[in-house]
Enzyme design. Sequence first.
Site, mmCIF file in Angstrom:
data_model
loop_
_atom_site.group_PDB
_atom_site.id
_atom_site.type_symbol
_atom_site.label_atom_id
_atom_site.label_comp_id
_atom_site.label_asym_id
_atom_site.label_seq_id
_atom_site.Cartn_x
_atom_site.Cartn_y
_atom_site.Cartn_z
ATOM 1 N N LYS A 45 15.067 -5.434 -7.300
ATOM 2 C CA LYS A 45 14.014 -4.436 -7.548
ATOM 3 C C LYS A 45 13.650 -4.513 -9.020
ATOM 4 O O LYS A 45 14.518 -4.725 -9.887
ATOM 5 C CB LYS A 45 14.540 -3.032 -7.220
ATOM 6 C CG LYS A 45 13.617 -1.895 -7.655
ATOM 7 C CD LYS A 45 12.309 -1.877 -6.874
ATOM 8 C CE LYS A 45 11.382 -0.769 -7.386
ATOM 9 N NZ LYS A 45 10.054 -0.781 -6.704
ATOM 10 N N CYS A 127 2.787 -3.511 -11.386
ATOM 11 C CA CYS A 127 3.158 -2.324 -10.608
ATOM 12 C C CYS A 127 1.961 -1.376 -10.590
ATOM 13 O O CYS A 127 1.504 -0.922 -11.644
ATOM 14 C CB CYS A 127 4.363 -1.608 -11.202
ATOM 15 S SG CYS A 127 4.778 -0.155 -10.210
HETATM 16 C C1 LIG Z 1 7.509 -2.172 -9.497
HETATM 17 C C2 LIG Z 1 6.742 -1.268 -8.903
HETATM 18 C C3 LIG Z 1 6.017 -1.539 -7.667
HETATM 19 C C4 LIG Z 1 5.955 -0.587 -6.672
HETATM 20 C C5 LIG Z 1 6.548 0.754 -6.810
HETATM 21 O O1 LIG Z 1 7.761 0.878 -7.173
HETATM 22 O O2 LIG Z 1 5.783 1.721 -6.582
HETATM 23 N N1 LIG Z 1 5.270 -0.827 -5.515
HETATM 24 C C6 LIG Z 1 4.625 -2.011 -5.305
HETATM 25 O O3 LIG Z 1 4.004 -2.242 -4.243
HETATM 26 N N2 LIG Z 1 4.687 -2.973 -6.276
HETATM 27 C C7 LIG Z 1 5.349 -2.800 -7.448
HETATM 28 O O4 LIG Z 1 5.342 -3.721 -8.299
#
Ligand SMILES: C=Cc1c(C(=O)O)[nH]c(=O)[nH]c1=O
Length: 308
Positions: A45, A127
């Site tokens: 993550k 993000c």
């Molecule tokens: C790192 C945050 C991301 C997130 C998130 O943590 O909201 N959701 C995504 O679809 N892509 C992201 O890059």
Amino acid sequence: IDFKTTMASVEFPSIFLNASGVNCMTVAEMDEMINAACTGGVVTKSATPQQREGNPQPRYYQLEHGSINSMGLPNAGFPYYLDYVTREHAKPTILSVAGLQMSDNIELLHKIQASEYTGLTELNLSCPNVIGKPQVAYDFEETDALLAEIFSFYTKPLGVKLPPYFDLVHFDQMAAILNKYPLTHINTVNSVGNGLWIDIDTEKVVIKPKQGFGGLGGAMILPTALANVRAFRQRLNPSIKIIGTGGVTSGKDVFMHLLCGADMVSVGTALLHEGVGIFQRLTDELATIMAEKGYTSIEDFRGKVQDF
Ligand SMILES: C=Cc1c(C(=O)O)[nH]c(=O)[nH]c1=O
């Protein structure tokens, strides 16, 4: 047929990875990815300097042909993931990092540079769900300045996670910037930013954060993902590899990503719904397609999509 591949002199036993954010928040999930059949390793993550709870729930919703999410970067914090990737594992790791501002990104990469970790890192420039923060990769000047600063000190393998682009001139402009730097890879695409879905019974949006706006993933974004993989493969130096992400639910989708030039393929939404068993299924389905076509290696067709 073996689907192993090498990126930045790291040998991955398979071309398949998880999309960062899915099945990679905890040691248990990351170990599950590594121990699963037909995976190449695990992408963490995206880590921020400190641990984050993320956005209020519900923040994820499954749609008929994909997903919408506004997770808000929940994660255990950079030290947790750096500790994990620095330990020995049976398969390679990719450490994903996401600063909340430029200085965070610089700080995190200085820490990785100074650490024992010698594996791949992926800087998430895309993000879409940090409230009040624009996606860095949609600001070409900021991206260029950030990469220039990073590569003034960073010497370890580094790739970037990109949002989808929707304009051929934007592909030209972004590729011209990326080609200036010794990147190991790009990972494209991140979710399609700021979609919206509505439950017509309640007449309400389906996720709580950001008035229901969230990143789109899953089958419905496959055409966008394929376009981004092909566009960057056509424009980037061959030394910059491509992890194709977005819309993969079957061996056919994997085959299309590879035809567009992907070196590896990662799976998000479908992994969340099916579990790590999906990687054996994708491997078998891809092998069947290749056998039907008489291909004995991915190199027989990678990047060879034909114009009409
Ligand atoms: C790192 C945050 C991301 C997130 C998130 O943590 O909201 N959701 C995504 O679809 N892509 C992201 O890059």
